[in-house]
Scaffold this motif. Structure first.
Motif, PDB file in Angstrom:
ATOM      1  N   GLY A  13     -13.633  36.207 -26.876  1.00 29.20           N
ATOM      2  CA  GLY A  13     -14.421  35.319 -27.739  1.00 29.20           C
ATOM      3  C   GLY A  13     -15.327  36.161 -28.625  1.00 29.20           C
ATOM      4  N   SER A  14     -16.594  35.765 -28.693  1.00 28.33           N
ATOM      5  CA  SER A  14     -17.531  36.449 -29.598  1.00 28.33           C
ATOM      6  C   SER A  14     -17.621  37.930 -29.265  1.00 28.33           C
ATOM      7  CB  SER A  14     -18.928  35.833 -29.464  1.00 28.33           C
ATOM      8  OG  SER A  14     -18.873  34.442 -29.417  1.00 28.33           O
ATOM      9  N   MET A  15     -17.935  38.245 -28.011  1.00 26.77           N
ATOM     10  CA  MET A  15     -18.191  39.642 -27.643  1.00 26.77           C
ATOM     11  C   MET A  15     -16.880  40.397 -27.397  1.00 26.77           C
ATOM     12  SD  MET A  15     -21.390  39.354 -27.831  1.00 26.77           S
ATOM     13  CE  MET A  15     -22.431  37.883 -27.969  1.00 26.77           C
ATOM     14  N   ILE A  33      -7.377  39.526 -23.370  1.00 30.93           N
ATOM     15  CA  ILE A  33      -6.753  38.332 -22.777  1.00 30.93           C
ATOM     16  C   ILE A  33      -7.740  37.178 -22.909  1.00 30.93           C
ATOM     17  CG2 ILE A  33      -5.694  37.331 -20.722  1.00 30.93           C
ATOM     18  CD1 ILE A  33      -5.295  40.113 -19.588  1.00 30.93           C
ATOM     19  N   ASP A  34      -7.260  36.035 -23.392  1.00 27.31           N
ATOM     20  CA  ASP A  34      -8.143  34.872 -23.461  1.00 27.31           C
ATOM     21  C   ASP A  34      -7.459  33.632 -22.897  1.00 27.31           C
ATOM     22  OD1 ASP A  34     -10.994  34.418 -24.948  1.00 27.31           O
ATOM     23  OD2 ASP A  34      -9.851  32.554 -24.742  1.00 27.31           O
ATOM     24  N   ALA A  35      -8.281  32.785 -22.305  1.00 27.80           N
ATOM     25  CA  ALA A  35      -7.774  31.549 -21.714  1.00 27.80           C
ATOM     26  C   ALA A  35      -7.332  30.560 -22.791  1.00 27.80           C
ATOM     27  CB  ALA A  35      -8.856  30.914 -20.846  1.00 27.80           C
ATOM     28  N   PRO A  39     -10.451  31.935 -32.637  1.00 22.24           N
ATOM     29  CA  PRO A  39     -11.609  31.129 -32.264  1.00 22.24           C
ATOM     30  C   PRO A  39     -11.189  29.731 -31.816  1.00 22.24           C
ATOM     31  CG  PRO A  39     -11.397  31.217 -34.657  1.00 22.24           C
ATOM     32  CD  PRO A  39     -10.352  32.130 -34.114  1.00 22.24           C
ATOM     33  N   HIS A  40     -11.944  29.177 -30.867  1.00 23.45           N
ATOM     34  CA  HIS A  40     -11.631  27.855 -30.326  1.00 23.45           C
ATOM     35  C   HIS A  40     -12.933  27.124 -30.006  1.00 23.45           C
ATOM     36  CE1 HIS A  40     -12.793  29.188 -26.290  1.00 23.45           C
ATOM     37  NE2 HIS A  40     -12.115  30.308 -26.528  1.00 23.45           N
ATOM     38  N   SER A  41     -12.805  25.885 -29.561  1.00 23.48           N
ATOM     39  CA  SER A  41     -14.018  25.077 -29.395  1.00 23.48           C
ATOM     40  C   SER A  41     -14.362  24.815 -27.926  1.00 23.48           C
ATOM     41  CB  SER A  41     -13.859  23.749 -30.138  1.00 23.48           C
ATOM     42  OG  SER A  41     -12.704  23.100 -29.671  1.00 23.48           O
ATOM     43  N   SER A  44     -18.461  29.210 -26.420  1.00 21.60           N
ATOM     44  CA  SER A  44     -19.818  29.254 -26.971  1.00 21.60           C
ATOM     45  C   SER A  44     -19.860  29.589 -28.447  1.00 21.60           C
ATOM     46  CB  SER A  44     -20.625  30.323 -26.216  1.00 21.60           C
ATOM     47  OG  SER A  44     -20.693  29.999 -24.849  1.00 21.60           O
ATOM     48  N   HIS A  45     -18.705  29.765 -29.100  1.00 19.96           N
ATOM     49  CA  HIS A  45     -18.762  30.222 -30.497  1.00 19.96           C
ATOM     50  C   HIS A  45     -18.373  29.163 -31.512  1.00 19.96           C
ATOM     51  CE1 HIS A  45     -14.654  31.482 -29.019  1.00 19.96           C
ATOM     52  NE2 HIS A  45     -14.318  30.842 -30.112  1.00 19.96           N
ATOM     53  N   SER A  46     -18.155  27.904 -31.092  1.00 12.75           N
ATOM     54  CA  SER A  46     -17.635  26.907 -32.027  1.00 12.75           C
ATOM     55  C   SER A  46     -18.732  26.328 -32.916  1.00 12.75           C
ATOM     56  CB  SER A  46     -16.967  25.783 -31.240  1.00 12.75           C
ATOM     57  OG  SER A  46     -17.885  25.238 -30.333  1.00 12.75           O
ATOM     58  N   THR A 313     -20.131  19.512 -29.227  1.00  7.24           N
ATOM     59  CA  THR A 313     -20.756  20.136 -28.053  1.00  7.24           C
ATOM     60  C   THR A 313     -20.318  21.593 -27.954  1.00  7.24           C
ATOM     61  OG1 THR A 313     -18.937  19.449 -26.642  1.00  7.24           O
ATOM     62  CG2 THR A 313     -20.842  17.982 -26.720  1.00  7.24           C
ATOM     63  N   CYS A 314     -21.124  22.357 -27.240  1.00  4.73           N
ATOM     64  CA  CYS A 314     -20.876  23.802 -27.109  1.00  4.73           C
ATOM     65  C   CYS A 314     -21.597  24.248 -25.834  1.00  4.73           C
ATOM     66  CB  CYS A 314     -21.463  24.470 -28.343  1.00  4.73           C
ATOM     67  SG  CYS A 314     -20.982  26.182 -28.597  1.00  4.73           S
ATOM     68  N   LEU A 315     -21.412  25.491 -25.428  1.00  3.12           N
ATOM     69  CA  LEU A 315     -21.999  25.952 -24.159  1.00  3.12           C
ATOM     70  C   LEU A 315     -22.944  27.134 -24.357  1.00  3.12           C
ATOM     71  CD1 LEU A 315     -18.738  25.848 -22.044  1.00  3.12           C
ATOM     72  CD2 LEU A 315     -20.740  24.429 -21.671  1.00  3.12           C
TER      73      LEU A 315
HETATM   74  C1  LIG Z   1     -24.451  25.143 -30.292  1.00  3.63           C
HETATM   75  C2  LIG Z   1     -24.700  26.624 -30.252  1.00  3.63           C
HETATM   76  C3  LIG Z   1     -25.421  27.221 -31.290  1.00  3.63           C
HETATM   77  C4  LIG Z   1     -25.687  28.590 -31.262  1.00  3.63           C
HETATM   78  N1  LIG Z   1     -26.369  29.146 -32.308  1.00  3.63           N
HETATM   79  C5  LIG Z   1     -26.550  30.492 -32.341  1.00  3.63           C
HETATM   80  C6  LIG Z   1     -27.147  31.077 -33.485  1.00  3.63           C
HETATM   81  O1  LIG Z   1     -27.513  30.410 -34.452  1.00  3.63           O
HETATM   82  N2  LIG Z   1     -27.297  32.435 -33.480  1.00  3.63           N
HETATM   83  C7  LIG Z   1     -26.901  33.209 -32.429  1.00  3.63           C
HETATM   84  O2  LIG Z   1     -27.072  34.429 -32.485  1.00  3.63           O
HETATM   85  N3  LIG Z   1     -26.319  32.663 -31.335  1.00  3.63           N
HETATM   86  C8  LIG Z   1     -26.128  31.330 -31.273  1.00  3.63           C
HETATM   87  N4  LIG Z   1     -25.507  30.750 -30.208  1.00  3.63           N
HETATM   88  C9  LIG Z   1     -25.132  31.588 -29.065  1.00  3.63           C
HETATM   89  C10 LIG Z   1     -23.829  32.332 -29.263  1.00  3.63           C
HETATM   90  O3  LIG Z   1     -22.884  31.528 -29.896  1.00  3.63           O
HETATM   91  C11 LIG Z   1     -23.357  32.813 -27.898  1.00  3.63           C
HETATM   92  O4  LIG Z   1     -24.382  33.597 -27.324  1.00  3.63           O
HETATM   93  C12 LIG Z   1     -22.094  33.648 -28.005  1.00  3.63           C
HETATM   94  O5  LIG Z   1     -21.081  32.941 -28.678  1.00  3.63           O
HETATM   95  C13 LIG Z   1     -21.619  34.038 -26.609  1.00  3.63           C
HETATM   96  O6  LIG Z   1     -20.455  34.824 -26.736  1.00  3.63           O
HETATM   97  P1  LIG Z   1     -19.489  35.091 -25.493  1.00  3.63           P
HETATM   98  O7  LIG Z   1     -18.513  36.102 -25.934  1.00  3.63           O
HETATM   99  O8  LIG Z   1     -20.322  35.353 -24.288  1.00  3.63           O
HETATM  100  O9  LIG Z   1     -18.782  33.685 -25.234  1.00  3.63           O
HETATM  101  P2  LIG Z   1     -17.424  33.024 -25.975  1.00  3.63           P
HETATM  102  O10 LIG Z   1     -17.530  33.287 -27.413  1.00  3.63           O
HETATM  103  O11 LIG Z   1     -17.362  31.668 -25.477  1.00  3.63           O
HETATM  104  O12 LIG Z   1     -16.286  33.939 -25.380  1.00  3.63           O
HETATM  105  C14 LIG Z   1     -15.902  33.898 -24.028  1.00  3.63           C
HETATM  106  C15 LIG Z   1     -14.379  33.889 -23.997  1.00  3.63           C
HETATM  107  O13 LIG Z   1     -13.936  34.129 -22.667  1.00  3.63           O
HETATM  108  C16 LIG Z   1     -12.755  33.398 -22.497  1.00  3.63           C
HETATM  109  N5  LIG Z   1     -12.506  33.254 -21.044  1.00  3.63           N
HETATM  110  C17 LIG Z   1     -13.304  32.690 -20.132  1.00  3.63           C
HETATM  111  N6  LIG Z   1     -12.752  32.765 -18.909  1.00  3.63           N
HETATM  112  C18 LIG Z   1     -11.586  33.406 -19.055  1.00  3.63           C
HETATM  113  C19 LIG Z   1     -10.548  33.781 -18.144  1.00  3.63           C
HETATM  114  N7  LIG Z   1     -10.587  33.515 -16.836  1.00  3.63           N
HETATM  115  N8  LIG Z   1      -9.464  34.402 -18.651  1.00  3.63           N
HETATM  116  C20 LIG Z   1      -9.376  34.691 -19.969  1.00  3.63           C
HETATM  117  N9  LIG Z   1     -10.321  34.356 -20.873  1.00  3.63           N
HETATM  118  C21 LIG Z   1     -11.414  33.728 -20.413  1.00  3.63           C
HETATM  119  C22 LIG Z   1     -13.045  32.077 -23.200  1.00  3.63           C
HETATM  120  O14 LIG Z   1     -11.872  31.355 -23.510  1.00  3.63           O
HETATM  121  C23 LIG Z   1     -13.799  32.558 -24.418  1.00  3.63           C
HETATM  122  O15 LIG Z   1     -12.945  32.718 -25.539  1.00  3.63           O
HETATM  123  C24 LIG Z   1     -25.241  29.382 -30.180  1.00  3.63           C
HETATM  124  C25 LIG Z   1     -24.497  28.783 -29.144  1.00  3.63           C
HETATM  125  C26 LIG Z   1     -24.222  27.425 -29.188  1.00  3.63           C
HETATM  126  C27 LIG Z   1     -23.442  26.815 -28.065  1.00  3.63           C
END
Ligand SMILES: Cc1cc2nc3c(=O)[nH]c(=O)nc-3n(C[C@H](O)[C@H](O)[C@H](O)COP(=O)(O)OP(=O)(O)OC[C@H]3O[C@@H](n4cnc5c(N)ncnc54)[C@H](O)[C@@H]3O)c2cc1C
Length: 386
Positions: A13-15, A33-35, A39-41, A44-46, A313-315
């Motif tokens: 996802g994002s990171m 590898i992603d589930a 990008p998807h909804s 946390s990145h939608s 909605t988002c997480l």
């Molecule tokens: C409504 C909302 C508004 C926001 N606004 C801001 C903002 O304005 N500015 C800002 O800096 N931040 C903002 N954020 C926060 C930011 O979006 C998150 O901190 C960031 O997206 C987190 O990134 P991540 O990689 O941890 O999660 P994600 O981007 O969700 O990536 C995690 C990935 O892991 C994958 N995954 C999970 N489990 C498995 C598995 N078992 N096998 C394979 N793949 C798996 C998922 O499918 C997903 O793609 C906001 C968040 C939300 C919800």
């Protein structure tokens, strides 16, 4: 097919997608590898857009990371025709007593940023769409703005694959076995091995990390965001900034109207804890989904409180101290972790991806990540110790 890699990234996802890109630039044989199909909804990145503030109210330690991230966003923008960033400026506001606003101003001064400290009257005059209370103050940073998060992830994905990285989509990781100097990662039907692992599973990290014997207190929560028909003369992105209000009624953030979509606004505090498998993703099931942000708009941006155009909605995934976890696993130095981005992580994802790529290739990074230690006691409250 050879199923062995130098690095496997679980969660692209994002990171994770950013990490995959920076690894691919180093020529590291990488599998992401992603589930789902990013990008998807589902994570946390939608929602199309994310704010980037450099003068971080979360504390001065975040500012250098934000500045590094901005440099990398600008680099990324130069490599694609997709819109990555729009410099709208960002206004952080609240009562003069707000620690968040004070820290934003302090961060700006400490890191010699181009910021302005404004009174409520100055804000309301400069942006007639704003209606701050007399007791409010604001920190305006003209260099902040809006990141187009879906475009960013799509661009990282395309460039990483162009550089030779591989990506498995719609492939939830079901098991990870850790040996002294390798990992074995299983999806439904396939097995991969690697020398190094990055765990960047967003809201699913609690489960993934607990399987890796790392029981940290990270908690996912349901969040909502909505777009409102607004007076574009006052709120369009050409003239109106992104905003973040730390207010007695709650913490709210949002975006100017981009291409006529209307003002987008969300509430930062007051989410509902929910595991990602159980979250109700339907917007509007609770009155507060629209009610909270409507109340904010009526009070502070009344001409943006028109008909609701859309809601979603988002997480979030919060740590107890709301600081991130970016570190090597405390017991396995060949595993790097990116977790607990606590609702403010997106803006940093370029810098976090770069750091993760350094952690797994060099075992260290030049960025100061001590605040994000995986060993800090705040992550291990009594209730999660095993
Ligand atoms: C409504 C909302 C508004 C926001 N606004 C801001 C903002 O304005 N500015 C800002 O800096 N931040 C903002 N954020 C926060 C930011 O979006 C998150 O901190 C960031 O997206 C987190 O990134 P991540 O990689 O941890 O999660 P994600 O981007 O969700 O990536 C995690 C990935 O892991 C994958 N995954 C999970 N489990 C498995 C598995 N078992 N096998 C394979 N793949 C798996 C998922 O499918 C997903 O793609 C906001 C968040 C939300 C919800």
């Amino acid at each position: 097919m050879n199923h062995h890699y130098e690095v496997i990234v679980v969660g692209a996802g994002s990171m994770g997608m950013a990490a995959g890109y920076y690894l691919s630039r180093k020529g590291v044989r990488t599998l992401m590898i992603d589930a789902f199909d990013p990008p998807h909804s589902n994570g946390s990145h939608s929602g199309d857009t994310r704010l980037i503030r450099h003068a971080c109210g979360e504390g001065p330690a975040y500012a250098p990371l934000a500045l590094r991230a901005q440099t990398l966003w600008d680099d990324l923008a130069a490599k694609t025709s997709e819109t990555i960033f729009r410099k709208t400026g960002v206004l952080t506001f609240g009562p003069a007593s707000s620690p968040f606003v004070k820290q934003a101003i302090d961060s700006g001064h400490t890191w010699d940023m181009d910021i302005e400290t404004l009174s409520a009257g100055e804000v309301n005059e400069r942006w007639p769409g704003m209606a701050l209370d007399d007791a409010d103050i604001a920190c305006y940073e003209p260099d902040g703005g809006v990141l187009f998060s879906d475009n960013c992830i799509r661009t990282f994905r395309r460039l990483a694959l162009d550089n030779g990285a591989e990506l498995k989509t719609d492939a939830p990781v079901t098991n990870i076995d850790v040996a002294a100097d390798s990992v074995t990662v299983e999806t439904d039907g396939e097995v991969f091995t690697a020398e190094q692992l990055i765990v960047s599973g967003g809201a699913w990290n609690k489960k993934i990390l607990s399987d890796l014997k790392m029981n940290i207190a990270v908690q996912a929560s349901r969040r909502t965001i909505a777009w409102f028909k607004s007076n574009d003369l006052l709120y369009k992105a050409d003239t109106f900034p992104g905003f973040f209000g730390d207010l007695p009624s709650g913490v709210f953030y949002g975006f100017p109207s981009i291409d006529g979509a209307g003002v987008k606004v969300g509430r930062y505090d007051n989410g509902d804890d929910a595991e990602p498998e159980c979250i109700n993703r339907e917007f509007g099931i609770y009155d507060k989904d629209e009610g909270d942000v409507r109340g904010f708009l009526d009070a502070y941006m009344p001409e943006a409180s028109g008909r609701m155009n859309a809601g979603s909605t988002c997480l979030f995934t919060n740590t107890p101290d709301e600081n991130f976890v970016i570190d090597l696993h405390p017991e396995h130095s060949h595993i790097a972790i990116a977790a607990g981005f606590s609702g403010h992580g997106y803006k940093f994802s370029t810098a976090v991806g770069e750091i993760l790529s350094e952690l797994v290739t060099e075992g260290t990074t030049e960025q100061d990540i001590s605040l994000f230690s995986a060993k800090r006691p705040a992550l291990y409250p009594e209730s999660v110790r095993t």
